[in-house]
Design an enzyme around this catalytic site. Structure first.
Site, PDB file in Angstrom:
ATOM      1  N   ASP A 161      45.861 -22.661   4.144  1.00  0.00           N
ATOM      2  CA  ASP A 161      44.591 -22.429   4.824  1.00  0.00           C
ATOM      3  C   ASP A 161      44.635 -23.010   6.235  1.00  0.00           C
ATOM      4  OD1 ASP A 161      44.607 -25.052   3.991  1.00  0.00           O
ATOM      5  OD2 ASP A 161      42.710 -24.966   2.900  1.00  0.00           O
ATOM      6  N   THR A 173      41.799 -23.002  -7.302  1.00  0.00           N
ATOM      7  CA  THR A 173      41.724 -24.393  -7.744  1.00  0.00           C
ATOM      8  C   THR A 173      40.609 -25.132  -7.003  1.00  0.00           C
ATOM      9  OG1 THR A 173      43.299 -25.161  -6.084  1.00  0.00           O
ATOM     10  CG2 THR A 173      44.200 -24.389  -8.183  1.00  0.00           C
ATOM     11  N   ARG A 174      40.332 -26.333  -7.451  1.00  0.00           N
ATOM     12  CA  ARG A 174      39.304 -27.136  -6.796  1.00  0.00           C
ATOM     13  C   ARG A 174      39.692 -27.462  -5.357  1.00  0.00           C
ATOM     14  NH1 ARG A 174      38.512 -32.053 -10.796  1.00  0.00           N
ATOM     15  NH2 ARG A 174      40.751 -31.652 -11.058  1.00  0.00           N
ATOM     16  N   TYR A 175      40.982 -27.662  -5.120  1.00  0.00           N
ATOM     17  CA  TYR A 175      41.421 -27.936  -3.753  1.00  0.00           C
ATOM     18  C   TYR A 175      41.091 -26.750  -2.853  1.00  0.00           C
ATOM     19  CZ  TYR A 175      44.219 -28.587   0.386  1.00  0.00           C
ATOM     20  OH  TYR A 175      44.598 -28.698   1.698  1.00  0.00           O
ATOM     21  N   GLU A 176      41.398 -25.561  -3.296  1.00  0.00           N
ATOM     22  CA  GLU A 176      41.124 -24.367  -2.478  1.00  0.00           C
ATOM     23  C   GLU A 176      39.637 -24.241  -2.181  1.00  0.00           C
ATOM     24  OE1 GLU A 176      41.612 -19.487  -2.735  1.00  0.00           O
ATOM     25  OE2 GLU A 176      42.827 -20.777  -4.033  1.00  0.00           O
ATOM     26  N   GLU A 233      56.648 -24.105  -9.473  1.00  0.00           N
ATOM     27  CA  GLU A 233      55.541 -24.373  -8.559  1.00  0.00           C
ATOM     28  C   GLU A 233      55.824 -25.691  -7.845  1.00  0.00           C
ATOM     29  OE1 GLU A 233      50.691 -24.918  -8.199  1.00  0.00           O
ATOM     30  OE2 GLU A 233      51.536 -24.081 -10.057  1.00  0.00           O
ATOM     31  N   ASP A 276      51.129 -29.676   2.171  1.00  0.00           N
ATOM     32  CA  ASP A 276      50.654 -30.526   3.260  1.00  0.00           C
ATOM     33  C   ASP A 276      50.963 -29.833   4.584  1.00  0.00           C
ATOM     34  OD1 ASP A 276      50.303 -32.607   5.191  1.00  0.00           O
ATOM     35  OD2 ASP A 276      50.542 -34.078   3.585  1.00  0.00           O
ATOM     36  N   GLU A 314      55.518 -32.356  -8.302  1.00  0.00           N
ATOM     37  CA  GLU A 314      54.393 -32.985  -7.597  1.00  0.00           C
ATOM     38  C   GLU A 314      54.637 -34.498  -7.508  1.00  0.00           C
ATOM     39  OE1 GLU A 314      51.689 -33.937  -5.437  1.00  0.00           O
ATOM     40  OE2 GLU A 314      51.419 -31.825  -6.014  1.00  0.00           O
ATOM     41  N   LYS A 333      49.642 -31.756  13.061  1.00  0.00           N
ATOM     42  CA  LYS A 333      49.918 -32.295  14.388  1.00  0.00           C
ATOM     43  C   LYS A 333      51.342 -31.928  14.779  1.00  0.00           C
ATOM     44  CE  LYS A 333      46.677 -36.173  14.071  1.00  0.00           C
ATOM     45  NZ  LYS A 333      46.519 -37.653  14.109  1.00  0.00           N
TER      46      LYS A 333
END
Length: 227
Positions: free
Chosen positions: A167, A205-208, A57, A131, A82, A135
């Site tokens: 996303d 996940t919480r991010y999603e 991952e 990420d 990560e 831009k």
């Protein structure tokens, strides 16, 4: 002179790390840190002898997805990369609380790990919400670039799977274009639901849940094939 690749990630630390998590860097991290040699290849077989599969991952965030998949598949070796220190601290907490023995962590750029992996050594690669660098002038910093896509194809076994989730509409199109163009990758989609509906084994996940992008999650699934 060879220059290092552009960073594909932003900040590496935010708020202060909680004392308990900070302590895990001293007690647990040495045991689960992935050894990445300066030269040569990673000895994947020595990391977890007898592992049924090896997953990678890239950018595991807070480690929720990584830990959940490790708990579901205790016979598989889970490698997580990560560079965000707070995320690594969170992952260590998940590993400690769940007593996971099949996780190895790399707290830096995942591209160094992929470069050091042997050919056809992975069964799955998961890249969830990287990420977006949305831009246009920053697009060159995106993780998915033609050269890296070739490397991902190299380290996946025939029949291995790559899952890319974002996303951001533009990044989905960007990744799809480059991965389809990579020899050995086949996009596993026949209808709209194949990229708009989460796969059965997806872990939210919480991010999603924060919905920080400009679209609902887009799920791109590829298979490594020999032609």
């Amino acid at each position: 002179m060879t220059h290092p690749p552009l960073r594909s990630f932003g900040r590496i630390k935010s708020r202060p790390i909680k004392p308990r998590q900070a302590a895990l860097f001293d007690t647990l991290m040495p045991a689960v840190r992935l050894p990445v040699p300066a030269e040569g290849r990673i000895d994947v077989g020595a990391l977890m002898p007898g592992a049924a599969e090896v997953w990678l991952e890239i950018g595991f965030g807070g480690g929720e997805h990584l830990a959940a998949q490790a708990a579901r598949h205790p016979d598989a070796l889970m490698i997580g990369c990560e560079p965000f220190i707070n995320g690594v601290a969170s992952a260590l907490r998940h590993i400690d609380e769940q007593g996971l023995k099949n996780v190895r962590l790399h707290d830096d750029d995942a591209r160094a790990v992929v470069a050091a992996l042997p050919d056809a050594s992975l069964d799955r690669v998961m890249i969830l919400f990287p990420d977006p660098w949305h831009k246009a002038r920053h697009n060159k910093r995106r993780l998915i670039q033609p050269e890296f896509a070739v490397e991902l194809a190299r380290v996946l076994k025939p029949g291995g799977r790559l899952r890319f989730v974002t996303d951001w509409k533009d990044y989905a199109g960007w990744a799809l274009e480059r991965l389809i163009a990579t020899p050995g990758f086949v996009w596993l989609a026949d209808e709209k639901a194949d990229w708009t509906v989460a796969p059965a084994d997806h872990v939210v996940t919480r991010y999603e849940e924060k919905r920080l992008g400009d679209t609902d999650p887009i799920f791109l699934e590829f298979e490594r094939r020999l032609f």
